[in-house]
Design a protein around this motif. Sequence first.
Motif, short mmCIF file in Angstrom:
data_model
loop_
_atom_site.label_atom_id
_atom_site.label_comp_id
_atom_site.label_asym_id
_atom_site.label_seq_id
_atom_site.Cartn_x
_atom_site.Cartn_y
_atom_site.Cartn_z
N UNK A 65 0.82 -1.21 0.00
CA UNK A 65 0.00 0.00 0.00
C UNK A 65 0.85 1.26 0.00
N UNK A 66 0.61 2.12 0.99
CA UNK A 66 1.35 3.38 1.04
C UNK A 66 2.84 3.18 1.26
N UNK A 67 3.22 2.05 1.88
CA UNK A 67 4.64 1.80 2.15
C UNK A 67 5.38 1.24 0.95
N UNK A 68 4.66 1.01 -0.15
CA UNK A 68 5.30 0.37 -1.30
C UNK A 68 6.24 1.31 -2.05
N UNK A 69 5.86 2.58 -2.17
CA UNK A 69 6.63 3.51 -3.00
C UNK A 69 6.85 4.84 -2.28
N UNK A 70 7.49 4.83 -1.12
CA UNK A 70 7.75 6.09 -0.44
C UNK A 70 9.15 6.61 -0.76
N UNK A 71 9.43 7.81 -0.30
CA UNK A 71 10.76 8.39 -0.46
C UNK A 71 11.72 7.80 0.58
N UNK A 72 11.19 7.36 1.72
CA UNK A 72 12.01 6.72 2.73
C UNK A 72 12.58 7.66 3.77
N UNK A 73 12.16 8.92 3.78
CA UNK A 73 12.72 9.88 4.72
C UNK A 73 12.32 9.61 6.16
N UNK A 74 13.24 9.88 7.06
CA UNK A 74 12.98 9.79 8.49
C UNK A 74 13.56 11.01 9.17
N UNK A 75 12.73 11.77 9.89
CA UNK A 75 13.22 13.02 10.47
C UNK A 75 12.44 13.41 11.70
N UNK A 76 13.07 14.27 12.49
CA UNK A 76 12.40 14.92 13.61
C UNK A 76 12.32 16.42 13.38
N UNK A 77 12.76 16.88 12.23
CA UNK A 77 12.75 18.30 11.90
C UNK A 77 11.38 18.71 11.40
N UNK A 78 10.50 19.04 12.34
CA UNK A 78 9.15 19.47 12.02
C UNK A 78 8.86 20.80 12.72
N UNK A 79 7.73 21.40 12.36
CA UNK A 79 7.33 22.67 12.98
C UNK A 79 6.29 22.46 14.08
N UNK A 80 5.82 21.23 14.25
CA UNK A 80 4.82 20.91 15.27
C UNK A 80 5.48 20.04 16.34
N UNK A 81 5.25 20.36 17.62
CA UNK A 81 5.92 19.67 18.71
C UNK A 81 5.61 18.17 18.71
N UNK A 91 19.42 31.26 3.51
CA UNK A 91 19.88 30.44 4.61
C UNK A 91 19.25 29.07 4.50
N UNK A 92 19.45 28.25 5.52
CA UNK A 92 18.90 26.90 5.53
C UNK A 92 18.92 26.37 6.95
N UNK A 93 18.19 25.30 7.17
CA UNK A 93 18.31 24.57 8.43
C UNK A 93 18.90 23.20 8.12
N UNK A 94 19.68 22.69 9.07
CA UNK A 94 20.31 21.38 8.90
C UNK A 94 20.10 20.58 10.18
N UNK A 95 19.56 19.38 10.02
CA UNK A 95 19.31 18.48 11.16
C UNK A 95 20.10 17.20 10.92
N UNK A 96 21.28 17.08 11.52
CA UNK A 96 22.23 16.01 11.15
C UNK A 96 21.78 14.60 11.49
N UNK A 97 20.86 14.44 12.43
CA UNK A 97 20.45 13.08 12.82
C UNK A 97 19.46 12.47 11.82
N UNK A 98 18.78 13.29 11.04
CA UNK A 98 17.75 12.82 10.12
C UNK A 98 18.37 12.14 8.90
N UNK A 99 17.53 11.56 8.07
CA UNK A 99 18.03 10.91 6.86
C UNK A 99 16.98 10.07 6.19
N UNK A 100 17.38 8.90 5.70
CA UNK A 100 16.43 8.03 5.00
C UNK A 100 16.87 6.58 5.15
N UNK A 101 15.91 5.68 4.96
CA UNK A 101 16.15 4.25 5.05
C UNK A 101 15.39 3.56 3.93
N UNK A 102 15.39 2.23 3.95
CA UNK A 102 14.70 1.45 2.92
C UNK A 102 13.44 0.83 3.54
#
Length: 296
Positions: free
Chosen positions: A29-45, A125-136
């Motif tokens: 389903x939705x997990x079949x074709x994602x980008x794979x990103x994983x992050x905590x860099x959001x604007x909502x707590x 400018x930009x923001x950088x969150x070094x712990x974030x990234x992507x997986x499979x």
Amino acid sequence: IMGVSIAHHLAEAGIDDVLVVERDTLGSGSSAKPVGGGRAAFSDANNVLLGQRSLDAFEAFEERLGTPIGLHQVGYLFLCRTDAELAAVEQSVALQNRLGCASRMIDPAEAYALNPFLDPSRLLGASFSPRDGYAEPGRVIAGYTAAARRHGVRFAEHTEVLEIATEAAGRHRISTQRGDVSAGTVVIAAGAWSSALGADLGVHLPIQPVRRQIGFTAPEVDEPPVVPFTLDLSTTLYFHNHGHGMLLGISNPDEEPGPCREFSYGWTRAFDAAAAEVAPSLARRPLVGGWAGLYE
């Protein structure tokens, strides 16, 4: 991912007799074709906290469950090209920092150092969150499924839920084309198809799927530099490494909500126009494939 993760964690916590019902195959389903990103860099707590918990799980995944998931913690890089974007991202980074994230604001020169595909003259400018990234995601599904099976979880694939009804005793009857199942508790984790199932139980689940499409560049003899998962806020262009090439994508604000997963190359015109502004060397790159998935 959500369904097999929930099943695994329920069984691990001591809940027995867990059954996962899947109308196709696990992860189709939705997990079949994602980008794979994983992050905590959001604007909502709440999203920041959920993201942190997800990163905790991904970082310990191979050690705990025995399955490598191709986790690349290259960071997330959000590009700001207007004063409004810069102010909003500064507020988000301040929130993330209060909640324990190591994200930070950086200037265009550092953004270019992290990602040499960029034209720093176009950035404020930009923001950088070094712990974030992507997986499979496919590996995550396989790992949770195997762990759930070890805890006794059963799986019924190619089993479509036709109706969910609550019986007088408070139990639920799940009708499928293979017969009925009686359950004391029902957890709906059907992604884009959850709303219809929730309606059977009188629960409104405000989930709308929208098609997102990505493409892959050809493998390069000289591997491209390893860069963060990069997203341009002005255009929603995004890209990161994929094998020996690059994964490219952009959101379509005119895409009508719905379960369509038909792939086309029409989105590449918007990507090329955006890339010409902020990452010129990625514009008009030949693609060797791609896919369409659902964003909810």
